[in-house]
Write an enzyme that holds these catalytic residues in place. Structure first.
Site, PDB file in Angstrom:
ATOM      1  N   GLN A  59      -5.170  -1.661   9.382  1.00 60.02           N
ATOM      2  CA  GLN A  59      -4.829  -2.998   8.797  1.00 60.02           C
ATOM      3  C   GLN A  59      -5.500  -4.139   9.749  1.00 60.02           C
ATOM      4  O   GLN A  59      -5.156  -4.221  10.877  1.00 60.02           O
ATOM      5  CB  GLN A  59      -3.585  -3.015   8.381  1.00 60.02           C
ATOM      6  CG  GLN A  59      -2.952  -4.435   7.467  1.00 60.02           C
ATOM      7  CD  GLN A  59      -3.584  -4.450   6.249  1.00 60.02           C
ATOM      8  OE1 GLN A  59      -3.558  -3.303   5.610  1.00 60.02           O
ATOM      9  NE2 GLN A  59      -4.271  -5.695   5.836  1.00 60.02           N
TER      10      GLN A  59
ATOM     11  N   LYS B  84       0.740  -1.262   0.012  1.00 61.02           N
ATOM     12  CA  LYS B  84      -0.097  -0.175   0.228  1.00 61.02           C
ATOM     13  C   LYS B  84       0.841   1.245   0.071  1.00 61.02           C
ATOM     14  O   LYS B  84       0.634   2.291  -0.664  1.00 61.02           O
ATOM     15  CB  LYS B  84      -0.951  -0.016   1.136  1.00 61.02           C
ATOM     16  CG  LYS B  84      -2.066  -1.073   0.992  1.00 61.02           C
ATOM     17  CD  LYS B  84      -3.089  -1.141   2.289  1.00 61.02           C
ATOM     18  CE  LYS B  84      -3.823  -2.266   2.179  1.00 61.02           C
ATOM     19  NZ  LYS B  84      -4.726  -2.718   3.172  1.00 61.02           N
TER      20      LYS B  84
ATOM     21  N   ASP C 100     -11.143   2.963   3.850  1.00 60.94           N
ATOM     22  CA  ASP C 100     -11.528   1.636   3.592  1.00 60.94           C
ATOM     23  C   ASP C 100     -12.839   1.147   3.365  1.00 60.94           C
ATOM     24  O   ASP C 100     -13.383   0.248   3.146  1.00 60.94           O
ATOM     25  CB  ASP C 100     -10.825   0.778   4.830  1.00 60.94           C
ATOM     26  CG  ASP C 100      -9.964  -0.313   4.567  1.00 60.94           C
ATOM     27  OD1 ASP C 100      -9.795  -0.519   3.403  1.00 60.94           O
ATOM     28  OD2 ASP C 100      -9.102  -0.748   5.461  1.00 60.94           O
TER      29      ASP C 100
HETATM   30  N1  GUN Z   1      -7.050  -7.018   5.584  1.00 60.53           N
HETATM   31  C1  GUN Z   1      -7.281  -7.756   4.738  1.00 60.53           C
HETATM   32  N2  GUN Z   1      -8.073  -7.196   3.733  1.00 60.53           N
HETATM   33  C2  GUN Z   1      -7.838  -5.702   4.245  1.00 60.53           C
HETATM   34  C3  GUN Z   1      -8.452  -4.607   3.567  1.00 60.53           C
HETATM   35  O1  GUN Z   1      -8.994  -4.574   2.567  1.00 60.53           O
HETATM   36  N3  GUN Z   1      -8.369  -3.475   4.510  1.00 60.53           N
HETATM   37  C4  GUN Z   1      -7.906  -3.745   5.734  1.00 60.53           C
HETATM   38  N4  GUN Z   1      -7.628  -2.504   6.487  1.00 60.53           N
HETATM   39  N5  GUN Z   1      -7.438  -4.715   6.310  1.00 60.53           N
HETATM   40  C5  GUN Z   1      -7.319  -6.004   5.513  1.00 60.53           C
END
Ligand code: GUN
Length: 296
Positions: A98, A54, A121
């Site tokens: 996350q 990211k 998100d």
């Molecule tokens: N963990 C697995 N997929 C995601 C996601 O799309 N966003 C976040 N914040 N954590 C994750």
């Protein structure tokens, strides 16, 4: 005839070029650089890889990223305090926590502490509610990425039979809602679905997000179906990842198919970037740093 393989890397690349241009334009007109804060608690190796990806993607399009590494022993209150500080910062337009979080942390409390206007998100309950009525502040990134892939390939969803395998909060449920808002007829299957194949065979568009390697085989798919594989499964003892679909078998029957890796994966991160840039643009419009041109 073998299916056309949808190249998620190429489509993500094109979207990222458009985003880089939006970032440049925003900087020139307002002096503002979009910023994304990423909070990572604990030492889950997969989460570390996702967060690194990211941050790299942010740098690629000119978004500033701010990373917060917190110990596995972090408390809910510590995370909430960090988020409250980020909510108040003008240089942070998106806040991402996350997942998964360590077991002692109240995930809902943490996600609800993110300012809705910075919830890139799309996991805040306000956003989830917005999704139900078709007005999310930010669409969640993986389903948004699936829709973007279909749009780029010119695959319409209105009136189509869409079957989603997997009913998670992150992918299956929001994708089902977004497909419904696109006028598809949607079935959502899950681990308790009896005779999965009777549903998957009905699908003109089949999206598989179950986290079960090789779950969907050729005999479960109708000829000419569009098959989107959201699965990311690590092969034990190797760095290889595989999807939920038997790619080699299903590609002989489908009209379109996404590979793993290189299908949905790059789109998820790309849509996070898109939400962050949109958030920064909205923030500038609210503050007056960016004027809406009179002809817009
Ligand atoms: N963990 C697995 N997929 C995601 C996601 O799309 N966003 C976040 N914040 N954590 C994750």
């Amino acid at each position: 005839m073998a299916a056309r393989v949808i190249d998620g890397n190429a489509i993500a690349g094109r979207v990222r070029e458009e985003l880089a241009a939006r970032v440049r334009r925003l900087r020139e007109r307002s002096g503002v650089v979009p910023g994304l804060a990423v909070l990572l608690a604990g030492d889950d190796p997969a989460s570390h890889v996702y967060v690194r990806n990211k941050q790299r993607a942010c740098a690629q399009v000119g978004i500033a990223s701010f990373r917060y590494d917190l110990p596995a022993t972090v408390t809910t209150a510590e995370l909430v305090d960090t988020i409250h500080a980020l909510n108040g910062r003008d240089d942070v337009h998106g806040v991402l926590v996350q997942l998964p979080l360590p077991p002692q942390v109240g995930m809902r409390q943490v996600l609800e502490s993110i300012e809705v206007a910075k919830d890139v998100d799309g996991f805040h309950l306000y956003n989830v509610g917005g999704l139900v009525v078709g007005e999310p502040v930010f669409p969640p990134c993986t389903p948004y990425g699936v829709l973007e892939l279909l749009a780029h390939e010119g695959i319409g969803i209105a009136g189509r039979n869409v079957v989603v395998v997997g009913a998670s909060n992150i992918v299956g449920k929001p994708l089902g809602l977004m497909m419904m808002h696109g006028d598809a007829t949607v079935s959502i299957c899950h681990a308790k679905t009896r005779d999965l194949a009777q549903f998957t065979r009905l699908a003109e568009i089949l999206v598989v997000a179950a986290g079960v390697p090789g779950l969907v085989t050729a005999e479960m798919v109708q000829t000419g179906a569009v098959v989107i594989d959201v699965g990311i499964n690590r092969v034990p003892g190797s760095s290889r990842v595989v999807g939920d679909v038997d790619f080699d078998g299903v590609r002989q029957k489908a009209s379109y198919i996404t590979p793993v890796p290189g299908g949905v994966g790059p789109m998820t991160v790309t849509m996070l970037l898109k939400n962050t840039v949109t958030s920064a643009e909205r923030s500038c419009l609210r503050s007056g740093a960016l004027k809406v041109p009179r002809w817009a």
